[in-house]
Design a protein around this motif. Structure first.
Motif, PDB file in Angstrom:
ATOM      1  N   ARG A  19       0.847  -1.210   0.000  1.00  0.00           N
ATOM      2  CA  ARG A  19       0.000   0.000   0.000  1.00  0.00           C
ATOM      3  C   ARG A  19       0.881   1.259   0.000  1.00  0.00           C
ATOM      4  O   ARG A  19       0.599   2.219  -0.700  1.00  0.00           O
ATOM      5  N   PHE A  20       1.950   1.233   0.796  1.00  0.00           N
ATOM      6  CA  PHE A  20       2.891   2.347   0.832  1.00  0.00           C
ATOM      7  C   PHE A  20       3.439   2.623  -0.563  1.00  0.00           C
ATOM      8  O   PHE A  20       3.471   3.770  -1.013  1.00  0.00           O
ATOM      9  N   LEU A  21       3.871   1.565  -1.251  1.00  0.00           N
ATOM     10  CA  LEU A  21       4.446   1.726  -2.589  1.00  0.00           C
ATOM     11  C   LEU A  21       3.434   2.273  -3.581  1.00  0.00           C
ATOM     12  O   LEU A  21       3.759   3.125  -4.408  1.00  0.00           O
ATOM     13  N   GLU A  22       2.199   1.810  -3.503  1.00  0.00           N
ATOM     14  CA  GLU A  22       1.141   2.319  -4.391  1.00  0.00           C
ATOM     15  C   GLU A  22       0.930   3.812  -4.187  1.00  0.00           C
ATOM     16  O   GLU A  22       0.891   4.586  -5.150  1.00  0.00           O
ATOM     17  N   LEU A  23       0.765   4.211  -2.930  1.00  0.00           N
ATOM     18  CA  LEU A  23       0.471   5.616  -2.627  1.00  0.00           C
ATOM     19  C   LEU A  23       1.693   6.510  -2.830  1.00  0.00           C
ATOM     20  O   LEU A  23       1.564   7.641  -3.307  1.00  0.00           O
ATOM     21  N   ALA A  24       2.872   6.003  -2.493  1.00  0.00           N
ATOM     22  CA  ALA A  24       4.096   6.781  -2.698  1.00  0.00           C
ATOM     23  C   ALA A  24       4.334   7.008  -4.190  1.00  0.00           C
ATOM     24  O   ALA A  24       4.763   8.091  -4.592  1.00  0.00           O
ATOM     25  N   LYS A  25       4.049   6.013  -5.011  1.00  0.00           N
ATOM     26  CA  LYS A  25       4.199   6.143  -6.463  1.00  0.00           C
ATOM     27  C   LYS A  25       3.339   7.287  -6.983  1.00  0.00           C
ATOM     28  O   LYS A  25       3.808   8.128  -7.754  1.00  0.00           O
ATOM     29  N   ILE A  26       2.106   7.351  -6.539  1.00  0.00           N
ATOM     30  CA  ILE A  26       1.200   8.431  -6.970  1.00  0.00           C
ATOM     31  C   ILE A  26       1.747   9.782  -6.536  1.00  0.00           C
ATOM     32  O   ILE A  26       1.811  10.724  -7.331  1.00  0.00           O
ATOM     33  N   ARG A  27       2.142   9.891  -5.272  1.00  0.00           N
ATOM     34  CA  ARG A  27       2.660  11.170  -4.759  1.00  0.00           C
ATOM     35  C   ARG A  27       3.909  11.593  -5.514  1.00  0.00           C
ATOM     36  O   ARG A  27       4.053  12.750  -5.913  1.00  0.00           O
ATOM     37  N   LEU A  28       4.824  10.652  -5.726  1.00  0.00           N
ATOM     38  CA  LEU A  28       6.073  10.984  -6.405  1.00  0.00           C
ATOM     39  C   LEU A  28       5.850  11.349  -7.870  1.00  0.00           C
ATOM     40  O   LEU A  28       6.501  12.251  -8.385  1.00  0.00           O
ATOM     41  N   GLU A  29       4.937  10.680  -8.541  1.00  0.00           N
ATOM     42  CA  GLU A  29       4.639  11.039  -9.932  1.00  0.00           C
ATOM     43  C   GLU A  29       4.031  12.434 -10.007  1.00  0.00           C
ATOM     44  O   GLU A  29       4.292  13.175 -10.943  1.00  0.00           O
ATOM     45  N   ASN A  30       3.253  12.816  -9.004  1.00  0.00           N
ATOM     46  CA  ASN A  30       2.707  14.181  -8.953  1.00  0.00           C
ATOM     47  C   ASN A  30       3.801  15.215  -8.698  1.00  0.00           C
ATOM     48  O   ASN A  30       3.640  16.386  -9.033  1.00  0.00           O
ATOM     49  N   LEU A  31       4.916  14.776  -8.111  1.00  0.00           N
ATOM     50  CA  LEU A  31       6.067  15.659  -7.883  1.00  0.00           C
ATOM     51  C   LEU A  31       7.087  15.559  -9.020  1.00  0.00           C
ATOM     52  O   LEU A  31       8.213  16.008  -8.882  1.00  0.00           O
ATOM     53  N   TYR A  32       6.693  14.924 -10.120  1.00  0.00           N
ATOM     54  CA  TYR A  32       7.514  14.779 -11.333  1.00  0.00           C
ATOM     55  C   TYR A  32       8.712  13.862 -11.136  1.00  0.00           C
ATOM     56  O   TYR A  32       9.826  14.181 -11.516  1.00  0.00           O
ATOM     57  N   TYR A  33       8.444  12.710 -10.542  1.00  0.00           N
ATOM     58  CA  TYR A  33       9.436  11.648 -10.431  1.00  0.00           C
ATOM     59  C   TYR A  33       8.976  10.481 -11.290  1.00  0.00           C
ATOM     60  O   TYR A  33       7.782  10.228 -11.417  1.00  0.00           O
ATOM     61  N   LYS A  34       9.923   9.780 -11.853  1.00  0.00           N
ATOM     62  CA  LYS A  34       9.658   8.531 -12.567  1.00  0.00           C
ATOM     63  C   LYS A  34       9.993   7.419 -11.596  1.00  0.00           C
ATOM     64  O   LYS A  34      11.070   7.425 -10.988  1.00  0.00           O
ATOM     65  N   THR A  35       9.073   6.467 -11.421  1.00  0.00           N
ATOM     66  CA  THR A  35       9.278   5.413 -10.440  1.00  0.00           C
ATOM     67  C   THR A  35       9.568   4.070 -11.112  1.00  0.00           C
ATOM     68  O   THR A  35       9.020   3.764 -12.167  1.00  0.00           O
ATOM     69  N   TYR A  36      10.422   3.301 -10.470  1.00  0.00           N
ATOM     70  CA  TYR A  36      10.822   1.977 -10.951  1.00  0.00           C
ATOM     71  C   TYR A  36      10.787   1.014  -9.770  1.00  0.00           C
ATOM     72  O   TYR A  36      11.130   1.388  -8.650  1.00  0.00           O
ATOM     73  N   PHE A  37      10.403  -0.222 -10.053  1.00  0.00           N
ATOM     74  CA  PHE A  37      10.295  -1.231  -9.000  1.00  0.00           C
ATOM     75  C   PHE A  37      11.325  -2.333  -9.205  1.00  0.00           C
ATOM     76  O   PHE A  37      11.979  -2.403 -10.246  1.00  0.00           O
ATOM     77  N   THR A  38      11.459  -3.214  -8.227  1.00  0.00           N
ATOM     78  CA  THR A  38      12.463  -4.279  -8.227  1.00  0.00           C
ATOM     79  C   THR A  38      12.576  -4.960  -9.589  1.00  0.00           C
ATOM     80  O   THR A  38      11.587  -5.376 -10.162  1.00  0.00           O
ATOM     81  N   GLY A  39      13.807  -5.016 -10.091  1.00  0.00           N
ATOM     82  CA  GLY A  39      14.073  -5.683 -11.361  1.00  0.00           C
ATOM     83  C   GLY A  39      13.973  -4.791 -12.582  1.00  0.00           C
ATOM     84  O   GLY A  39      14.403  -5.174 -13.665  1.00  0.00           O
ATOM     85  N   ALA A  40      13.425  -3.601 -12.438  1.00  0.00           N
ATOM     86  CA  ALA A  40      13.269  -2.691 -13.584  1.00  0.00           C
ATOM     87  C   ALA A  40      14.600  -2.040 -13.936  1.00  0.00           C
ATOM     88  O   ALA A  40      15.446  -1.789 -13.083  1.00  0.00           O
TER      89      ALA A  40
END
Length: 84
Positions: free
Chosen positions: A41-62
């Motif tokens: 849940r943290f990763l889901e919500l953090a991804k949204i917040r960070l994308e709104n702050l203009y970050y590109k997010t990547y997860f394990t193995g990417a």
């Protein structure tokens, strides 16, 4: 885990380094004592917040490029966010 916890955690990471944020398994599961559900849940919500702050997010193995070097998100890293 609350939204305040997520905001505080991201803000702490931003204070350390605004260009690249790395969220590890150890930090979230062990140090913060989050359950597997809470981590997801943290990763889901953090991804949204960070994308709104203009970050590109990547997860394990990417695979991603940072400072002209191709890298892969390590097994012990749950998410990497890079400022775009």
């Amino acid at each position: 885990m609350t939204l305040g916890f997520i905001d505080d955690y991201i803000n702490k990471k931003l204070d350390e380094n605004e260009e690249i944020l790395i969220f590890t398994f150890y930090e979230l599961r062990v140090k913060s004592n989050l359950s597997e559900y809470d981590v997801n849940r943290f990763l889901e919500l953090a991804k949204i917040r960070l994308e709104n702050l203009y970050y590109k997010t990547y997860f394990t193995g990417a695979e991603f490029i940072y400072k002209n070097v191709t890298r892969i998100v390590n097994d012990n890293e749950l998410m990497v966010a890079i400022k775009i």
